[in-house]
Scaffold this motif. Sequence first.
Motif, short mmCIF file in Angstrom:
data_model
loop_
_atom_site.label_atom_id
_atom_site.label_comp_id
_atom_site.label_asym_id
_atom_site.label_seq_id
_atom_site.Cartn_x
_atom_site.Cartn_y
_atom_site.Cartn_z
N ARG A 180 28.72 44.19 32.16
CA ARG A 180 29.93 43.84 32.92
C ARG A 180 31.10 43.65 31.95
O ARG A 180 30.89 43.23 30.80
N ASN A 182 35.20 42.18 31.88
CA ASN A 182 36.30 41.51 32.58
C ASN A 182 37.32 41.00 31.57
O ASN A 182 37.01 40.87 30.39
N PHE A 229 31.82 31.35 32.12
CA PHE A 229 31.49 31.85 33.45
C PHE A 229 31.34 33.37 33.42
O PHE A 229 30.33 33.92 33.87
N LEU A 230 32.32 34.06 32.84
CA LEU A 230 32.31 35.54 32.86
C LEU A 230 31.21 36.11 31.97
O LEU A 230 30.77 37.24 32.18
N GLU A 234 26.26 33.47 36.06
CA GLU A 234 27.02 32.87 37.17
C GLU A 234 28.02 33.86 37.75
O GLU A 234 28.48 33.71 38.87
N SER A 235 28.39 34.87 36.95
CA SER A 235 29.35 35.89 37.43
C SER A 235 28.67 37.26 37.53
O SER A 235 29.30 38.29 37.28
N SER A 236 27.39 37.26 37.92
CA SER A 236 26.60 38.49 37.85
C SER A 236 27.12 39.64 38.72
O SER A 236 26.77 40.79 38.50
N VAL A 238 30.48 40.13 39.16
CA VAL A 238 31.91 40.20 38.83
C VAL A 238 32.10 41.17 37.67
O VAL A 238 31.63 40.92 36.56
N THR A 239 32.75 42.28 37.94
CA THR A 239 33.07 43.19 36.83
C THR A 239 34.36 43.96 37.15
O THR A 239 34.69 44.17 38.32
N THR A 241 37.37 42.95 36.65
CA THR A 241 38.44 42.11 37.20
C THR A 241 39.15 41.33 36.10
O THR A 241 38.71 41.30 34.95
N LEU A 243 40.68 37.47 35.36
CA LEU A 243 40.71 36.08 35.82
C LEU A 243 41.92 35.38 35.18
O LEU A 243 41.97 35.18 33.96
#
Length: 262
Positions: A180, A182, A229-230, A234-236, A238-239, A241, A243
């Motif tokens: 991922r 971010n 987090f990233l 916990e942010s599995s 989320v990619t 993006t 923040l």
Amino acid sequence: MALLEGRVAVVSGGGGDIGGGIARRFAKEGAAIAVCDVSLEKAEAVAADIRASGGRAIGIAVDVSRPDQCEAAATRTLAEFGKITTLVNASATVSPDGNVEKIALDDWKRALDVNFTGMFLMCKYTLGAIRAAGGGAVVNIASSHGHFGLPGRTAYCSTKAAVMHFTRVLAIDYGPDNIRANTISPGPIDTERSLRRYGSRENSNRVRGVGQVLGRTGTVEEVAAAAAFLASDESSFVTGTDLLVDGGQTSFKGSSLERYSS
Ligand SMILES: NC(=O)c1ccc[n+]([C@@H]2O[C@H](COP(=O)([O-])OP(=O)(O)OC[C@H]3O[C@@H](n4cnc5c(N)ncnc54)[C@H](O)[C@@H]3O)[C@@H](O)[C@H]2O)c1
């Protein structure tokens, strides 16, 4: 269980305020850290601090604009810790201010080399190892100034906007490898540099915090929390993006913070 147990993170600009804060937080969360910085002294200081707190860390001298040094940093991290799962790019150079006519071409190129191409190079030499580890996360530090412009900050603002788009495409290319990617866009954060500039946190808040949605500047720890987090599971999902860790700076375009009160 700690958020980053068993991870190995390479942190560029890790000797700096935000990079150092991220390195320390990641170490607290169980990761081993390769603290990379153009200043070996600063990298070593952060690594020594982490070791003194019971964590695992090494300091490595890396100028991120130098492909050979980026590659050597990855090789050294693998030799020391056996794998790489996480990359944070937090290095940046102080770009000279000025409009296009005033900025010297060499200064422009240096800003691009360090703030932008440096990320490309650190990714280039660590992604193979992250893939080999079964996947992981890349966290690139952009800026709220990549979302909006500032007078005379051509080089800084442009490189930070580029970092975000680079990271989106990175996420697309490496999603199939379970990697991922971010960005974090910090707003006004109190660092050594800003404290030197404004004299004290109180004064920094008075000058830079005024007109911010939360009425204050942010802390290195608040950026590090977002990075943890990233980088973690916990942010599995989320990619690709960005923040914003800017206390609302980017959402608020008014000139007064008078509240609606009826
Ligand atoms: N402080 C803020 O308010 C703020 C706001 C938005 C974004 N940022 C971003 O956060 C990141 C960290 O900034 P900071 O405020 O901690 O600044 P900092 O100066 O403390 O950290 C930057 C680090 O990068 C290192 N560096 C410079 N050139 C390098 C090179 N060629 N190769 C490797 N390392 C190099 C420096 O030695 C320094 O340790 C930067 O990307 C910055 O643009 C900061």
